[in-house]
Scaffold this motif. Structure first.
Motif, PDB file in Angstrom:
ATOM      1  N   LYS A 325     -18.145   6.191 -18.792  1.00 31.64           N
ATOM      2  CA  LYS A 325     -19.169   7.190 -19.067  1.00 31.64           C
ATOM      3  C   LYS A 325     -19.476   7.260 -20.550  1.00 31.64           C
ATOM      4  O   LYS A 325     -20.671   7.393 -20.962  1.00 31.64           O
ATOM      5  CB  LYS A 325     -18.682   8.538 -18.555  1.00 31.64           C
ATOM      6  N   SER A 326     -18.407   7.146 -21.365  1.00 31.47           N
ATOM      7  CA  SER A 326     -18.616   7.174 -22.812  1.00 31.47           C
ATOM      8  C   SER A 326     -19.465   5.975 -23.251  1.00 31.47           C
ATOM      9  O   SER A 326     -20.351   6.110 -24.104  1.00 31.47           O
ATOM     10  CB  SER A 326     -17.266   7.193 -23.536  1.00 31.47           C
ATOM     11  N   GLU A 328     -21.655   4.354 -21.441  1.00 34.67           N
ATOM     12  CA  GLU A 328     -23.034   4.546 -20.977  1.00 34.67           C
ATOM     13  C   GLU A 328     -23.770   5.526 -21.872  1.00 34.67           C
ATOM     14  O   GLU A 328     -24.964   5.346 -22.193  1.00 34.67           O
ATOM     15  CB  GLU A 328     -23.024   5.050 -19.530  1.00 34.67           C
ATOM     16  N   LEU A 329     -23.030   6.573 -22.301  1.00 33.79           N
ATOM     17  CA  LEU A 329     -23.647   7.533 -23.205  1.00 33.79           C
ATOM     18  C   LEU A 329     -23.989   6.862 -24.534  1.00 33.79           C
ATOM     19  O   LEU A 329     -25.066   7.135 -25.131  1.00 33.79           O
ATOM     20  CB  LEU A 329     -22.722   8.737 -23.412  1.00 33.79           C
ATOM     21  N   GLN A 347     -27.046   5.516 -14.161  1.00 31.28           N
ATOM     22  CA  GLN A 347     -26.904   6.346 -15.350  1.00 31.28           C
ATOM     23  C   GLN A 347     -27.488   7.726 -15.101  1.00 31.28           C
ATOM     24  O   GLN A 347     -26.958   8.726 -15.553  1.00 31.28           O
ATOM     25  CB  GLN A 347     -27.578   5.677 -16.543  1.00 31.28           C
ATOM     26  N   LEU A 351     -25.505  11.475 -15.290  1.00 36.38           N
ATOM     27  CA  LEU A 351     -25.868  12.496 -16.260  1.00 36.38           C
ATOM     28  C   LEU A 351     -26.032  13.835 -15.573  1.00 36.38           C
ATOM     29  O   LEU A 351     -26.350  13.899 -14.387  1.00 36.38           O
ATOM     30  CB  LEU A 351     -27.141  12.128 -16.966  1.00 36.38           C
ATOM     31  N   LEU A 401     -26.758  14.523 -25.207  1.00 37.01           N
ATOM     32  CA  LEU A 401     -25.895  13.342 -24.939  1.00 37.01           C
ATOM     33  C   LEU A 401     -24.729  13.301 -25.916  1.00 37.01           C
ATOM     34  O   LEU A 401     -23.611  12.907 -25.544  1.00 37.01           O
ATOM     35  CB  LEU A 401     -26.732  12.067 -25.037  1.00 37.01           C
ATOM     36  N   SER A 402     -24.919  13.698 -27.143  1.00 36.27           N
ATOM     37  CA  SER A 402     -23.803  13.704 -28.121  1.00 36.27           C
ATOM     38  C   SER A 402     -22.736  14.708 -27.708  1.00 36.27           C
ATOM     39  O   SER A 402     -21.545  14.442 -27.781  1.00 36.27           O
ATOM     40  CB  SER A 402     -24.347  14.039 -29.516  1.00 36.27           C
ATOM     41  N   LEU A 404     -22.297  15.718 -24.738  1.00 37.32           N
ATOM     42  CA  LEU A 404     -21.664  15.169 -23.525  1.00 37.32           C
ATOM     43  C   LEU A 404     -20.673  14.071 -23.876  1.00 37.32           C
ATOM     44  O   LEU A 404     -19.576  13.984 -23.289  1.00 37.32           O
ATOM     45  CB  LEU A 404     -22.755  14.656 -22.574  1.00 37.32           C
ATOM     46  N   LYS A 405     -21.022  13.266 -24.853  1.00 39.60           N
ATOM     47  CA  LYS A 405     -20.089  12.193 -25.272  1.00 39.60           C
ATOM     48  C   LYS A 405     -18.844  12.784 -25.905  1.00 39.60           C
ATOM     49  O   LYS A 405     -17.703  12.328 -25.641  1.00 39.60           O
ATOM     50  CB  LYS A 405     -20.790  11.266 -26.250  1.00 39.60           C
ATOM     51  N   THR A 408     -16.741  13.954 -23.288  1.00 36.27           N
ATOM     52  CA  THR A 408     -16.115  12.828 -22.572  1.00 36.27           C
ATOM     53  C   THR A 408     -14.987  12.238 -23.388  1.00 36.27           C
ATOM     54  O   THR A 408     -13.904  11.911 -22.858  1.00 36.27           O
ATOM     55  CB  THR A 408     -17.178  11.758 -22.259  1.00 36.27           C
TER      56      THR A 408
END
Length: 777
Positions: A325-326, A328-329, A347, A351, A401-402, A404-405, A408
């Motif tokens: 997941k990381s 993909e992010l 993807q 999300l 996304l940041s 979320l990363k 993660t």
């Protein structure tokens, strides 16, 4: 009576089965005083032994030993001791052990012994005591020492320590110090004094008392099949012997019961101690298991190990998903930076819905912006506005996304930490499992051992309860009414028997050691020389003068007449007989026989002359008075005097006597010269019988020379005087000189009952005591 008849009588009467009873009687007669002394000494010794030996009493009791094993009813066999094995031997050892006797001493008061001083023996006082002694300090300095007690006036007394010790004075009921020991003496007012002359007491040491009990105590099997034993105790006091034995019996029943259960009791105590120790260890293990469960939240590490593996696998899956997941992010962020707003379906599904919608909106706006770009210039407001919307939305998506990363990445880090923790726990689980399993194994072993000991304890307790002591006193301690030692009757009998045996031995030794002639049979056994006769002994035989004239009715006179008769049986060539009378040594009675034989012959109307040839020793017992002692045979043989000048007339008709005369220096040579032979030939012309009283042939040779001149020689032996060697000497003389005309006479033979019976009318002395009459019977 002929010579052969006389021999027959003597052999039958004096020798039976090789024992010469005549010789035996002579031995008894000559030593009767010693026989009486020996008899008296042995019997008096037995009397003194009985008189001065303390009576020893023995009390006895019988016990039956039996041990019943009731524990077998519970089915228990291995834990029970076989108490019937060597039961009697074991019990006897217990009774005679110092440990048991020490307990007897502890329960009896034997530390002080009281004695009365008697006129003959000292006696121990046991029940009736003149006083009581007590001490309150260690009596070591007075142990085993007699303390002599002497009562004085004013309620006082004096103690003498030992035989020659110091004296201590004191009064009744008041402590007195003797050698550092405090003594208190209390008078017994109920005591009655006897004939004793004093008292003393002894403080006994424990070792002395133990030795006393061991010495006087006896335990022996009575019946092995019935398991019975007899216990005996000896003492000089019968009451003390009975009381001590009664105490031994009583304490033995208690002590034996304790000893019988001692083994099981010791086992039970040991098992109990072991159970306590095992319980402590098991509690430690149980505390360990409890803490282990609390710390590890489980008590099954195998399940924990499986769960840990599964958790690690789950974390690895999570890490893989988070890592993917990381990535993909990162790719989405990179595409957004490059204004590549196209995302795949996967993807989009990974999300969040809001982000996914924003991405769709952004993609739609970007398409709209590109359409405006075709119709509008980039500087147009609509294009710029659309572009601002696209940039704003992109920034927003990038920010989402940041975030979320970052979330993660943080979750991935947490997953790594969880994995490390689980891996660490996984590495420690085998050690914990090993330690846990080890402790669990020991715990189970202790648990099994604990249960086994509990079972054994129960078995021992059942065995102890099931061992029933069935010892019985079949016969209690008896009161010894009669002493076992000394047995006065037996001691007296022993003394009497020993006196008889000692006298028999004494008489036997006298009989064996007696080498003197005591009877005709001894002469006949040694030599073949015929016995002319026997002349009995008589107290008149020592009188001065002619016995046959003075005592014509005595046995001696009759026996000499028998000699005269028996001479006729010896045939000689000459009608005129020369008779030589000789012996081995002086004192055998040859002169007495010669004089009285001559007198008997003269009485029978025969002319007889007696020549005294013993010129070395003058005679005392003469048939007549000698007027001139300077004349005699010695002067006749040297030619100084004629025989007529030396002739002495006796008071008896036809009986003359020539004395020996003065002592010559050479008697043997006088008998060898021709004067002696000529003298005999000349005398034959006048006398029918010439009797030669020769010197003893065992001392000098004169007698042998005279015997060679005789027609018949009479050799004299004296009973109980002449030795048996004299008979051998006679045989030697016969063998050397070739004599064939010798006969013997036994002189002074003690008269026997048979002789008195045959010649009861003889004039013999009757003043004999009863013992002499008995030994002469």
């Amino acid at each position: 009576m002929t010579v052969e008849d006389h021999k027959q009588i003597q052999v039958q009467s004096n020798a039976v089965e090789g024992i010469d009873f005549n010789k035996l009687k002579i031995a008894v007669r000559n030593n009767w005083m010693w026989i009486v002394i020996i008899f008296f000494v042995f019997n008096f010794t037995a009397y003194l032994f009985n008189r001065y030996t303390k009576n020893l009493y023995q009390s006895s009791s019988d016990l039956k030993l039996d041990v019943k094993q009731e524990a077998t009813e519970f089915g228990i066999k291995s834990a029970i001791e076989d108490q019937n094995l060597n039961l009697i031997s074991g019990e006897i050892e217990i009774i005679q052990s110092r440990l048991f006797l020490s307990r007897v001493l502890d329960s009896t008061k034997l530390d002080i012994s009281y004695y009365s001083i008697g006129r003959v023996l000292n006696e121990e006082l046991y029940q009736s005591l003149p006083f009581f002694v007590s001490y309150n300090s260690n009596p070591r300095s007075l142990l085993n020492i007699p303390l002599y007690f002497e009562e004085e006036r004013n309620n006082g007394f004096t103690l003498t320590i030992g035989n020659n010790g110091e004296e201590v004075k004191g009064t009744y009921n008041t402590p007195v110090i003797a050698r550092g020991v405090t003594l208190t003496i209390v008078k017994n007012k109920n005591f009655s004094k006897g004939d004793e002359v004093g008292y003393f007491f002894i403080i006994n040491s424990r070792d002395l008392l133990l030795d006393y009990l061991l010495t006087n105590l006896t335990a022996e099997p009575l019946n092995f099949n019935a398991n019975t034993i007899r216990i005996s105790f000896k003492d000089h006091n019968p009451y003390k012997a009975q009381n001590i034995l009664h105490k031994i019996d009583t304490l033995y029943l208690q002590y034996s019961n304790e000893q019988k259960n001692l083994a099981n009791k010791q086992k039970i105590d040991w098992v109990s101690n072991e159970l306590v120790a095992i319980e402590t260890k098991m509690e430690d293990y149980e505390n360990y298991f409890e803490n282990f469960t609390l710390q590890n939240k489980t008590n099954n590490l195998d399940d924990d190990l499986k769960k840990t593996v599964l958790a690690i696998n789950r974390i690895d899956s999570q890490r893989f998903e988070l890592s993917q997941k990381s990535n993909e992010l990162d790719q989405l962020l990179t595409n957004l930076e490059k204004e590549n707003f196209i995302i795949s379906l996967s993807q989009q599904q990974a999300l969040p819905a809001s982000v996914s919608r924003n991405m769709e909106t952004l993609e739609q706006l970007y398409l709209e912006m590109n359409k405006l770009k075709l119709s509008h210039s980039e500087i147009t407001f609509a294009f710029r506005q659309k572009q601002q919307e696209v940039d704003a939305l992109r920034e927003k998506i990038i920010s989402q996304l940041s975030e979320l990363k970052n979330a993660t990445v943080k979750n991935l880090e947490d997953a790594n930490k969880r994995k490390q923790r689980l891996e660490s726990e996984f590495a420690g689980i085998p050690d914990k499992s090993t330690q846990f399993s080890k402790n669990l194994r020991f715990y189970k072993l202790y648990e099994q051992f604990y249960l086994s000991l509990m079972q054994s304890k129960s078995e021992f307790e059942i065995a102890q309860a099931g061992s029933i002591q069935d010892f019985k006193i079949l016969s209690p301690a008896t009161f010894p009414s009669a002493p076992i030692f000394p047995n006065k009757l037996m001691i007296g009998g022993i003394g009497f028997v020993l006196s008889i045996v000692a006298n028999l031995i004494f008489i036997g030794l006298l009989y064996l050691l007696n080498n003197r002639i005591s009877g005709v049979s001894e002469i006949e056994r040694i030599t073949n020389v015929p016995v002319l006769g026997v002349v009995p002994s008589s107290r008149y035989a020592t009188d001065i003068g002619l016995h046959v004239i003075d005592h014509p009715k005595s046995m001696v006179s009759e026996s000499i007449k028998t000699l005269r008769t028996n001479l006729d049986f010896f045939k000689v060539n000459s009608n005129k007989k020369i008779i030589a009378v000789s012996s081995t040594v002086s004192g055998e009675g040859k002169s007495f026989i010669a004089m009285n034989l001559g007198a008997v012959m003269a009485v029978s109307s025969k002319k007889v002359i007696l020549l005294d040839l013993d010129m070395r020793k003058p005679k005392i017992n003469l048939p007549t008075e000698i007027g001139d002692k300077s004349k005699g045979m010695s002067t006749v043989l040297i030619g100084k005097d004629s025989w007529q000048e030396c002739l002495a007339r006796t008071g008896l008709t036809n009986f003359d006597y020539i004395p020996s005369g003065p002592h010559p220096p050479n008697p043997s040579e006088l008998l060898l010269n021709g004067e002696f032979s000529g003298l005999l030939e000349e005398l034959k012309k006048t006398y029918d019988y010439i009797i030669l009283d020769t010197p003893p042939v065992g001392l000098v040779t004169d007698g042998i020379m005279a015997m060679k001149q005789a027609d018949i020689s009479i050799y004299i032996f004296r009973a109980d005087y002449s030795r048996k060697t004299f008979v051998y000497n006679l045989q030697r003389i016969i063998n050397i000189n070739k004599f064939s005309n010798i006969t013997t006479v036994l002189n002074a033979l003690p008269s026997t009952g048979e002789q008195r019976y045959g010649y009861g009318y003889y004039e013999e002395p009757q003043n004999k005591n009863w013992f002499q009459k008995f030994i002469k019977a």
